[in-house]
Design a protein around this motif. Sequence first.
Motif, mmCIF file in Angstrom:
data_model
loop_
_atom_site.group_PDB
_atom_site.id
_atom_site.type_symbol
_atom_site.label_atom_id
_atom_site.label_comp_id
_atom_site.label_asym_id
_atom_site.label_seq_id
_atom_site.Cartn_x
_atom_site.Cartn_y
_atom_site.Cartn_z
ATOM 1 N N LEU A 6 0.815 -1.212 0.000
ATOM 2 C CA LEU A 6 0.000 0.000 0.000
ATOM 3 C C LEU A 6 0.850 1.264 0.000
ATOM 4 N N PHE A 7 1.862 1.289 0.877
ATOM 5 C CA PHE A 7 2.632 2.520 1.041
ATOM 6 C C PHE A 7 3.506 2.808 -0.183
ATOM 7 N N ASP A 8 3.903 1.758 -0.894
ATOM 8 C CA ASP A 8 4.633 1.960 -2.148
ATOM 9 C C ASP A 8 3.728 2.637 -3.190
ATOM 10 N N TYR A 9 2.465 2.210 -3.223
ATOM 11 C CA TYR A 9 1.534 2.821 -4.175
ATOM 12 C C TYR A 9 1.267 4.282 -3.818
ATOM 13 N N VAL A 10 1.172 4.563 -2.529
ATOM 14 C CA VAL A 10 1.009 5.958 -2.083
ATOM 15 C C VAL A 10 2.211 6.780 -2.556
ATOM 16 N N TYR A 11 3.393 6.208 -2.402
ATOM 17 C CA TYR A 11 4.606 6.911 -2.837
ATOM 18 C C TYR A 11 4.565 7.180 -4.349
ATOM 19 N N ILE A 12 4.169 6.171 -5.138
ATOM 20 C CA ILE A 12 4.114 6.321 -6.601
ATOM 21 C C ILE A 12 3.134 7.440 -6.986
ATOM 22 N N VAL A 13 1.971 7.463 -6.332
ATOM 23 C CA VAL A 13 0.976 8.517 -6.598
ATOM 24 C C VAL A 13 1.568 9.886 -6.260
ATOM 25 N N MET A 14 2.262 9.969 -5.128
ATOM 26 C CA MET A 14 2.888 11.233 -4.713
ATOM 27 C C MET A 14 3.894 11.704 -5.762
ATOM 28 N N LEU A 15 4.718 10.794 -6.252
ATOM 29 C CA LEU A 15 5.737 11.127 -7.246
ATOM 30 C C LEU A 15 5.101 11.632 -8.545
ATOM 31 N N VAL A 16 4.061 10.934 -8.991
ATOM 32 C CA VAL A 16 3.370 11.319 -10.233
ATOM 33 C C VAL A 16 2.722 12.689 -10.078
ATOM 34 N N LEU A 17 2.069 12.936 -8.941
ATOM 35 C CA LEU A 17 1.411 14.230 -8.716
ATOM 36 C C LEU A 17 2.423 15.372 -8.666
ATOM 37 N N CYS A 18 3.581 15.140 -8.046
ATOM 38 C CA CYS A 18 4.636 16.161 -8.033
ATOM 39 C C CYS A 18 5.038 16.530 -9.453
ATOM 40 N N PHE A 19 5.197 15.520 -10.287
ATOM 41 C CA PHE A 19 5.573 15.749 -11.686
ATOM 42 C C PHE A 19 4.478 16.538 -12.412
ATOM 43 N N LEU A 20 3.206 16.161 -12.204
ATOM 44 C CA LEU A 20 2.088 16.827 -12.881
ATOM 45 C C LEU A 20 1.937 18.280 -12.432
ATOM 46 N N ILE A 21 2.281 18.569 -11.189
ATOM 47 C CA ILE A 21 2.215 19.944 -10.680
ATOM 48 C C ILE A 21 3.338 20.788 -11.274
ATOM 49 N N ARG A 22 4.552 20.243 -11.280
ATOM 50 C CA ARG A 22 5.721 21.048 -11.638
ATOM 51 C C ARG A 22 5.998 21.116 -13.137
ATOM 52 N N ALA A 23 5.877 20.012 -13.840
ATOM 53 C CA ALA A 23 6.329 19.943 -15.239
ATOM 54 C C ALA A 23 5.701 21.001 -16.153
ATOM 55 N N PRO A 24 4.363 21.202 -16.112
ATOM 56 C CA PRO A 24 3.788 22.206 -17.030
ATOM 57 C C PRO A 24 4.333 23.613 -16.777
ATOM 58 N N LEU A 25 4.485 23.978 -15.504
ATOM 59 C CA LEU A 25 4.984 25.315 -15.160
ATOM 60 C C LEU A 25 6.454 25.460 -15.535
ATOM 61 N N GLU A 26 7.218 24.420 -15.286
ATOM 62 C CA GLU A 26 8.643 24.457 -15.637
ATOM 63 C C GLU A 26 8.818 24.588 -17.150
ATOM 64 N N PHE A 27 8.016 23.850 -17.907
ATOM 65 C CA PHE A 27 8.083 23.901 -19.370
ATOM 66 C C PHE A 27 7.703 25.293 -19.873
ATOM 67 N N LYS A 28 6.602 25.840 -19.322
ATOM 68 C CA LYS A 28 6.123 27.163 -19.735
ATOM 69 C C LYS A 28 7.141 28.253 -19.397
ATOM 70 N N ASN A 29 7.701 28.186 -18.184
ATOM 71 C CA ASN A 29 8.604 29.240 -17.719
ATOM 72 C C ASN A 29 9.999 29.178 -18.335
ATOM 73 N N LYS A 30 10.343 28.036 -18.941
ATOM 74 C CA LYS A 30 11.652 27.927 -19.618
ATOM 75 C C LYS A 30 11.775 28.950 -20.742
ATOM 76 N N ARG A 31 10.613 29.346 -21.287
ATOM 77 C CA ARG A 31 10.608 30.302 -22.399
ATOM 78 C C ARG A 31 10.811 31.739 -21.927
ATOM 79 N N ILE A 32 10.702 31.964 -20.600
ATOM 80 C CA ILE A 32 10.904 33.312 -20.058
ATOM 81 C C ILE A 32 12.398 33.482 -19.773
ATOM 82 N N ARG A 33 12.962 34.541 -20.315
ATOM 83 C CA ARG A 33 14.405 34.765 -20.188
ATOM 84 C C ARG A 33 14.811 34.983 -18.733
ATOM 85 N N ALA A 34 15.886 34.331 -18.326
ATOM 86 C CA ALA A 34 16.463 34.580 -16.986
ATOM 87 C C ALA A 34 17.362 35.811 -17.077
#
Length: 196
Positions: A6-34
């Motif tokens: 059970l706890f491994d599945y909870v971990y997998i869900v947590m990992l996937v959700l972290c990716f879904l939260i961060r990836a779109p914003l990281e991809f979008k913001n890469k186009r903004i000049r630092a």
Amino acid sequence: MHHKGLFDYVYIVMLVLCFLIRAPLEFKNKRIRAVESREGTLGRLLLLLVFTGSTTMPVLYLFTPWFDFADYPLHAGLSYLGIVLAVLGLFLFWKSHRDLGRQFSPMLELKDSHVLVSEGIYRKIRHPMYTAVFAIASAQLLLIGNFVVGPAFVLAFSLLYCSRIGQEEKMMLDHFGSAYAQYQARTNRLFPSLRR
């Protein structure tokens, strides 16, 4: 190979959700000049270490026998605390990304037209994303019954945090001056301030 519970599945869900939260914003913001970057070689190496401890090692733990030698039985009570930390960490992770918006970058840098965000979750905590990651890393420690993989994320992220936080705050002070100094005076780094 490791038998997933059970706890491994909870971990997998947590990992996937972290990716879904961060990836779109990281991809979008890469186009903004630092406009400024203070991410040195050490910072990049520590980011790689964090990725290794938070993603590579747990995936290998879950799908190969490589870390079986360090397995131990989980204590259910501590693992349920891990679930609580995962939920809290994911909420903070989502909220801090949402409130930061176009200012977000995983690197130590300032984006073009960078503004000081001090509303939303940032009204109460100066670095809620770090708080979120510490909660998620602690959840990994409690959800993965392995002496090597369990603590890998929290150890790697602690090194990154200690190496980066002073530089990050100095960069913000250099850029925003007294506005950031006043923001520092009324907030704490990782936990809500009791001051009004």
